[in-house]
Motif scaffolding. Structure first.
Motif, PDB file in Angstrom:
ATOM      1  N   ARG A   1     -15.714   8.704  -2.072  1.00 13.79           N
ATOM      2  CA  ARG A   1     -14.818   7.635  -1.597  1.00 13.79           C
ATOM      3  C   ARG A   1     -13.864   7.208  -2.710  1.00 13.79           C
ATOM      4  N   LEU A   2     -13.428   8.180  -3.499  1.00 13.46           N
ATOM      5  CA  LEU A   2     -12.613   7.875  -4.671  1.00 13.46           C
ATOM      6  C   LEU A   2     -11.315   7.165  -4.301  1.00 13.46           C
ATOM      7  N   ARG A   3     -10.615   7.657  -3.303  1.00 17.57           N
ATOM      8  CA  ARG A   3      -9.303   7.107  -2.981  1.00 17.57           C
ATOM      9  C   ARG A   3      -9.369   5.662  -2.502  1.00 17.57           C
ATOM     10  N   PRO A   4     -10.229   5.334  -1.529  1.00 17.57           N
ATOM     11  CA  PRO A   4     -10.286   3.923  -1.136  1.00 17.57           C
ATOM     12  C   PRO A   4     -10.815   3.014  -2.233  1.00 17.57           C
ATOM     13  N   LEU A   5     -11.757   3.493  -3.041  1.00 13.84           N
ATOM     14  CA  LEU A   5     -12.252   2.679  -4.140  1.00 13.84           C
ATOM     15  C   LEU A   5     -11.156   2.429  -5.172  1.00 13.84           C
ATOM     16  N   MET A   6     -10.346   3.444  -5.429  1.00 10.53           N
ATOM     17  CA  MET A   6      -9.208   3.253  -6.335  1.00 10.53           C
ATOM     18  C   MET A   6      -8.291   2.159  -5.816  1.00 10.53           C
ATOM     19  N   LEU A   7      -8.013   2.192  -4.529  1.00  5.66           N
ATOM     20  CA  LEU A   7      -7.131   1.185  -3.946  1.00  5.66           C
ATOM     21  C   LEU A   7      -7.737  -0.209  -4.055  1.00  5.66           C
ATOM     22  N   MET A   8      -9.018  -0.317  -3.720  1.00  7.40           N
ATOM     23  CA  MET A   8      -9.677  -1.625  -3.741  1.00  7.40           C
ATOM     24  C   MET A   8      -9.762  -2.183  -5.153  1.00  7.40           C
ATOM     25  N   LEU A   9     -10.092  -1.335  -6.126  1.00  5.04           N
ATOM     26  CA  LEU A   9     -10.202  -1.798  -7.508  1.00  5.04           C
ATOM     27  C   LEU A   9      -8.830  -2.178  -8.077  1.00  5.04           C
TER      28      LEU A   9
ATOM     29  N   ALA B   1      -4.832  -9.122  -5.414  1.00  4.38           N
ATOM     30  CA  ALA B   1      -4.491  -9.063  -3.992  1.00  4.38           C
ATOM     31  C   ALA B   1      -5.670  -9.482  -3.122  1.00  4.38           C
ATOM     32  N   CYS B   2      -5.388  -9.739  -1.855  1.00  3.37           N
ATOM     33  CA  CYS B   2      -6.416 -10.134  -0.892  1.00  3.37           C
ATOM     34  C   CYS B   2      -7.459  -9.031  -0.727  1.00  3.37           C
ATOM     35  N   PRO B   3      -8.725  -9.284  -1.043  1.00  3.34           N
ATOM     36  CA  PRO B   3      -9.746  -8.227  -0.961  1.00  3.34           C
ATOM     37  C   PRO B   3      -9.990  -7.734   0.459  1.00  3.34           C
ATOM     38  N   ARG B   4      -9.872  -8.628   1.454  1.00  8.75           N
ATOM     39  CA  ARG B   4     -10.083  -8.202   2.837  1.00  8.75           C
ATOM     40  C   ARG B   4      -9.005  -7.218   3.280  1.00  8.75           C
ATOM     41  N   ALA B   5      -7.773  -7.515   2.927  1.00  8.68           N
ATOM     42  CA  ALA B   5      -6.677  -6.598   3.257  1.00  8.68           C
ATOM     43  C   ALA B   5      -6.839  -5.277   2.521  1.00  8.68           C
ATOM     44  N   ALA B   6      -7.277  -5.342   1.257  1.00  9.20           N
ATOM     45  CA  ALA B   6      -7.484  -4.127   0.472  1.00  9.20           C
ATOM     46  C   ALA B   6      -8.580  -3.252   1.088  1.00  9.20           C
ATOM     47  N   LEU B   7      -9.610  -3.878   1.635  1.00  9.19           N
ATOM     48  CA  LEU B   7     -10.675  -3.132   2.305  1.00  9.19           C
ATOM     49  C   LEU B   7     -10.126  -2.384   3.517  1.00  9.19           C
ATOM     50  N   GLU B   8      -9.288  -3.055   4.312  1.00 17.96           N
ATOM     51  CA  GLU B   8      -8.693  -2.405   5.478  1.00 17.96           C
ATOM     52  C   GLU B   8      -7.801  -1.234   5.052  1.00 17.96           C
ATOM     53  N   LEU B   9      -7.018  -1.443   3.998  1.00 16.92           N
ATOM     54  CA  LEU B   9      -6.184  -0.360   3.486  1.00 16.92           C
ATOM     55  C   LEU B   9      -7.035   0.806   2.997  1.00 16.92           C
ATOM     56  N   GLY B  10      -8.123   0.484   2.307  1.00 20.14           N
ATOM     57  CA  GLY B  10      -9.015   1.527   1.815  1.00 20.14           C
ATOM     58  C   GLY B  10      -9.598   2.354   2.944  1.00 20.14           C
TER      59      GLY B  10
ATOM     60  N   ASP C   1       0.946   2.341  -4.862  1.00 19.63           N
ATOM     61  CA  ASP C   1       2.094   1.615  -4.319  1.00 19.63           C
ATOM     62  C   ASP C   1       1.640   0.576  -3.291  1.00 19.63           C
ATOM     63  N   MET C   2       0.688   0.946  -2.428  1.00 23.93           N
ATOM     64  CA  MET C   2       0.207   0.005  -1.413  1.00 23.93           C
ATOM     65  C   MET C   2      -0.510  -1.180  -2.060  1.00 23.93           C
ATOM     66  N   ALA C   3      -1.282  -0.918  -3.104  1.00 23.45           N
ATOM     67  CA  ALA C   3      -1.952  -2.010  -3.809  1.00 23.45           C
ATOM     68  C   ALA C   3      -0.927  -2.962  -4.416  1.00 23.45           C
ATOM     69  N   CYS C   4       0.146  -2.401  -4.972  1.00 27.42           N
ATOM     70  CA  CYS C   4       1.204  -3.234  -5.563  1.00 27.42           C
ATOM     71  C   CYS C   4       1.930  -4.041  -4.499  1.00 27.42           C
ATOM     72  N   GLN C   5       2.194  -3.417  -3.354  1.00 33.30           N
ATOM     73  CA  GLN C   5       2.845  -4.139  -2.262  1.00 33.30           C
ATOM     74  C   GLN C   5       1.974  -5.293  -1.786  1.00 33.30           C
ATOM     75  N   LEU C   6       0.689  -5.042  -1.695  1.00 29.41           N
ATOM     76  CA  LEU C   6      -0.250  -6.060  -1.231  1.00 29.41           C
ATOM     77  C   LEU C   6      -0.281  -7.249  -2.184  1.00 29.41           C
ATOM     78  N   ALA C   7      -0.173  -6.973  -3.478  1.00 28.50           N
ATOM     79  CA  ALA C   7      -0.266  -8.027  -4.489  1.00 28.50           C
ATOM     80  C   ALA C   7       1.102  -8.620  -4.864  1.00 28.50           C
ATOM     81  N   GLY C   8       2.188  -7.994  -4.408  1.00 26.93           N
ATOM     82  CA  GLY C   8       3.505  -8.454  -4.826  1.00 26.93           C
ATOM     83  C   GLY C   8       3.725  -8.264  -6.311  1.00 26.93           C
ATOM     84  N   SER C   9       3.303  -7.110  -6.836  1.00 29.84           N
ATOM     85  CA  SER C   9       3.349  -6.853  -8.281  1.00 29.84           C
ATOM     86  C   SER C   9       4.773  -6.659  -8.782  1.00 29.84           C
ATOM     87  N   PRO C  10       5.036  -7.012 -10.045  1.00 32.10           N
ATOM     88  CA  PRO C  10       6.371  -6.802 -10.627  1.00 32.10           C
ATOM     89  C   PRO C  10       6.682  -5.317 -10.792  1.00 32.10           C
TER      90      PRO C  10
END
Length: 303
Positions: free
Chosen positions: A57-65, A72-81, A200-209
Motif C-alpha cells: 500500500r505504498l502509494r496511498p500511504l505516501m499520500l496520507m503521510l 491537510a485534512c486526514p479524512r480527505a487524505a484517506l479517501e484520496l489514498g 500534487d494531490m496532497a499539496c492541493q489538499l493542504a493548499g501548499s505553497p
C-alpha cells in the motif's frame, strides 16, 4: 545525512507503529468502499480480490503521510489514498492481461484474469477506475474547485500522457535497443507520473505553497525512477510474488548497463529524492521512514 536506503533506526519505532496504524485504517476503509456483492457477483469479487490482495500500500500511504506532514485534512487524505490504491490495482490488472505482459502471478497469487477470466478482469479494472473518480468527486470536506483539480490531476496521470503511454512504450519499444535516457522516460511514465500525482494531490489538499509543491514533485520524479530500477533489479527474485524473469529480452537499464551500474544509479536517485523531501519538510519526515523500509535491501546489497 541519513539516506532513505539505510535501515530504519530503532528510535523510529513510534513512526513504524504510526505507519502500521495508517495502513490498518486504509485497509478497513477500502474494505468498506468496495462492493460485497452476492454469491455469484463475479465483478464485485474481482474488484475486492485485486484491491485487497496483500501488498505494501505504498502509494496511498505516501499520500496520507505527505498530507499529514503538510497539515491537510486526514479524512480527505484517506479517501484520496483509497482512490489511488483502486487506480493502482486497476493498472496492475490491465498490465497483467495476456495482450499486455501476460503474467500468471501477482502478489503471490494468480493474476485476476487467471482467476476470473479476461472479461471479468477488464470490467473489474474499469469499475475500479470509475469508483476511484466517484470517490474523489464526493469528498465533502474539500471545496468543489479543489475536488475538480484532484480529479484532473489523477485523470492526467492515468491517461495518454501518463500510465497508458508508459505501458504502450513498454510494450512496443521494450524489446528494442534503447538508450538509458529512453528507458528513463518510459520509467517516468510507468511509475513516476503516479507518484507525482500523489504529491500534487496532497499539496492541493493542504493548499501548499509553490516551493513545497515543486520540491515534492521533484521528489516524486526521483523516487519513481528509483522504484522502477528497484523493480528491475528484483526481476528474478521469487519473493516479489510476481512471475520471475518477465524482463528477459526487455531493454531495461539492468540489461543495458548491468546490475552494478543500475544499483549505483538507484542509490543516486534515492539520495536526491531525500534531498527534495528534506527541502519540502525542512527535516525528518515520516515518509522517509516508510521509504527506508521499502528500499532497505538496496544498501545491504540484497537486490
Amino acid at each position: 545525512m541519513t539516506t532513505i536506503a539505510q535501515p530504519l533506526p530503532a528510535a523510529d519505532t513510534g513512526l513504524t507503529e504510526h505507519i502500521a496504524h495508517l495502513q490498518h485504517t486504509l485497509e478497513a476503509r477500502l474494505d468498506a468502499l468496495l462492493p460485497l456483492g452476492q454469491e455469484r457477483d463475479l465483478l464485485a469479487a474481482a474488484m475486492r480480490d485485486s484491491t485487497l490482495a496483500p501488498g505494501k500500500r505504498l502509494r496511498p500511504l505516501m499520500l496520507m503521510l505527505t498530507a499529514e506532514g503538510l497539515g491537510a485534512c486526514p479524512r480527505a487524505a484517506l479517501e484520496l489514498g483509497c482512490a489511488v490504491e483502486m487506480v493502482h490495482a486497476a493498472s496492475l490488472v490491465l498490465d497483467d492481461l495476456p495482450c499486455m505482459d501476460d503474467a500468471a502471478l501477482r502478489r503471490g497469487r494468480a493474476t485476476l484474469h487467471r482467476a476470473f477470466g479476461e472479461d471479468v478482469a477488464i470490467l473489474a479494472a474499469i469499475a475500479l477506475l470509475s469508483r476511484a473518480f466517484g470517490l474523489l468527486a464526493a469528498i465533502e470536506t474539500v471545496a468543489p474547485a479543489t475536488r475538480s483539480r484532484l480529479v484532473a490531476i489523477l485523470a492526467e496521470a492515468i491517461g495518454a500522457q501518463g500510465l497508458v503511454k508508459g505501458q504502450l512504450q513498454d510494450l512496443r519499444e521494450g524489446s528494442q535497443a534503447r538508450s538509458a535516457e529512453q528507458i528513463a522516460e518510459t520509467n517516468r511514465l510507468k511509475t513516476a507520473v503516479l507518484f507525482g500525482a500523489i504529491m500534487d494531490m496532497a499539496c492541493q489538499l493542504a493548499g501548499s505553497p509553490v516551493g513545497v509543491r515543486e520540491a515534492l514533485l521533484n521528489f516524486a520524479g526521483e523516487l519513481g525512477q528509483a522504484f522502477q530500477l528497484y523493480d528491475d533489479l528484483r526481476d528474478l527474485d521469487p519473493a516479489t510474488g510476481k512471475d520471475p524473469g518477465k524482463d528477459a529480452g526487455k531493454s531495461t537499464l539492468v540489461a543495458v548497463c548491468g546490475e552494478s551500474r543500475t544499483r549505483e544509479q538507484l542509490l543516486g536517485h534515492l539520495n536526491t529524492a531525500e534531498h527534495y523531501l528534506e527541502q519540502a519538510f525542512m527535516g525528518e519526515q515520516a515518509l522517509a521512514s516508510l521509504l527506508r523500509k521499502v528500499f532497505g535491501r538496496v544498501e545491504a546489497g540484497r537486490c
